[in-house]
Scaffold this active site. Structure first.
Site, PDB file in Angstrom:
ATOM      1  N   ARG A   1      23.574  -0.829 -44.301  1.00  0.00           N
ATOM      2  CA  ARG A   1      22.566   0.219 -44.167  1.00  0.00           C
ATOM      3  C   ARG A   1      21.230  -0.356 -44.612  1.00  0.00           C
ATOM      4  NH1 ARG A   1      24.464   3.249 -47.596  1.00  0.00           N
ATOM      5  NH2 ARG A   1      22.970   2.821 -49.264  1.00  0.00           N
TER       6      ARG A   1
ATOM      7  N   HIS B   1      20.267   4.723 -50.225  1.00  0.00           N
ATOM      8  CA  HIS B   1      21.472   5.557 -50.224  1.00  0.00           C
ATOM      9  C   HIS B   1      21.113   6.972 -49.798  1.00  0.00           C
ATOM     10  CE1 HIS B   1      25.344   7.177 -51.472  1.00  0.00           C
ATOM     11  NE2 HIS B   1      24.693   8.079 -52.180  1.00  0.00           N
TER      12      HIS B   1
ATOM     13  N   TYR C   1      18.209  -2.500 -57.142  1.00  0.00           N
ATOM     14  CA  TYR C   1      19.532  -3.106 -57.303  1.00  0.00           C
ATOM     15  C   TYR C   1      19.957  -4.009 -56.147  1.00  0.00           C
ATOM     16  CZ  TYR C   1      20.769   0.859 -54.277  1.00  0.00           C
ATOM     17  OH  TYR C   1      20.810   1.780 -53.246  1.00  0.00           O
TER      18      TYR C   1
END
Length: 366
Positions: free
Chosen positions: A260, A264, A273
């Site tokens: 992706r 998120h 991250y």
């Protein structure tokens, strides 16, 4: 490493089924599995889904949606699987599987209403056998198993499909669902879109197993790992799993390795991250739409006129959805207390009354 990709899932040399190479060539012959009409349909649906996804992100930034979970980069895994199942099969999506549900026929308006917090958006689409999108991680897989068991008891020759991400494979519900499906030999396909991260946790820190598909052996069911950015590979794997299930062959766990590009959700910051060069690499060298476009060009199926037609179709459908969406009022926050219990318990009545007083104090109309 091929194309300079630094993703450790590929660096480990873990294999998967693949039909299309990243440059759009054939790694495996089609052998009549997919005709030109289907190939063009795959491309059309992926482009439309991506345009919708981008529009939804913009709507959230404008404050017209509460939040949104983007899926750009995962179109092949969702659309390849959605096109491989029949209209009588059951679909259990997560909160991110809108490319699959829209391809199956769910209206874009319904998706927008879901993210705007209106009840109409979370009701699923019964006529299309699409269940409501599931936010709790992996809980809906047990519901999908229940549906598969019901259809088997009724001797209905249909299949149930449950979608989930790699993070869900770390939940107990995932293992319970696979175990139950294996014991009762149910007609169900578990489709994991492994994009490498459960929000901020990389898969290498979630599991000691190198793949998700290998877990199928623990439950004595079929397992397969496919290139999730190859729409042909996904379609083929799901098609074979469906025929196997209808023939009494039981469940299948399919791991679609994908990526992706974005966050998120729109409330997330992946830069905290994740190395953002990974997203650049995947978009440049393994993008599912670009890959299929190259293949269609080689077969002289893609033309500029076809592309213009697809984009016009996408624009028209999105604009229609936006027009329909605009006719709805903002959701009433008090609706959250409804449709949970047949008779509202005392503690929810107190909470609803407290919220109503706060709304009136702030000048909000219940």
């Amino acid at each position: 490493m091929e194309h300079g990709l630094r993703d450790d899932r590929l660096a480990q040399g873990l294999g998967f089924t693949q039909f299309l190479t990243p440059d759009g060539g054939l790694a495996k012959q089609l052998d009549g599995r997919m005709d030109d009409s289907l190939l063009l349909d795959m491309y059309r649906n992926m482009v439309i889904a991506r345009q919708f996804d981008r529009k939804a992100v913009n709507l959230q930034r404008q404050g017209r949606l509460g939040t949104y979970a983007p899926f750009e980069g995962q179109e092949a895994a969702q659309i390849g699987s959605a096109l491989a199942i029949a209209k009588d099969d059951w679909m259990f999506p997560t909160y991110r599987d809108h490319a699959a549900t829209i391809t199956r026929g769910q209206s874009m308006t319904t998706v927008l209403l879901y993210w705007a917090g209106r009840l109409e958006g979370g009701a699923g689409t019964k006529s299309l056998r699409i269940l409501p999108p599931s936010v709790p991680i992996a809980t809906h897989l047990l519901h999908a198993v229940g549906m598969a068991w019901a259809t088997k008891l009724r001797k209905e020759n249909v299949v149930t499909v449950g979608y989930f991400g790699d993070g869900a494979s770390s939940e107990g519900d995932f293992h319970e669902a696979l175990n139950f499906a294996g014991v009762y030999h149910l007609p169900i396909i578990f489709i994991c879109q492994n994009n490498g991260y459960a929000i901020s946790v990389p898969f290498s820190k979630q599991s000691a197993s190198k793949t998700i598909s290998q877990r199928a052996s623990a439950y004595d069911i079929e397992g397969e790992r496919v290139d999730g950015n190859d729409v042909l590979a996904v379609f083929d794997a799901v098609s074979r799993a469906r025929e196997r299930a209808r023939a009494g062959g039981g469940p299948t766990l399919i791991e679609a390795v994908t990526f992706r590009y974005g966050a998120h959700t729109t409330a997330d910051d992946p830069k905290r991250y994740r190395d953002q060069e990974l997203a650049t690499d995947w978009r440049a060298h393994r993008d599912p739409i670009t890959r299929l476009k190259r293949f269609l060009e080689e077969r002289q199926l893609w033309t500029e006129d076809f592309e213009a037609d697809v984009m016009a179709d996408a624009t028209a459908r999105i604009e229609q959805a936006l027009d329909e969406f605009a006719r709805y009022d903002a959701p009433n926050p008090l609706d959250m207390f409804e449709h949970v219990y047949a008779e509202m318990p005392w503690h929810l009545k107190e909470q609803a009354a407290e919220l109503e007083r706060a709304m009136e104090k702030d000048g909000m109309q219940p």
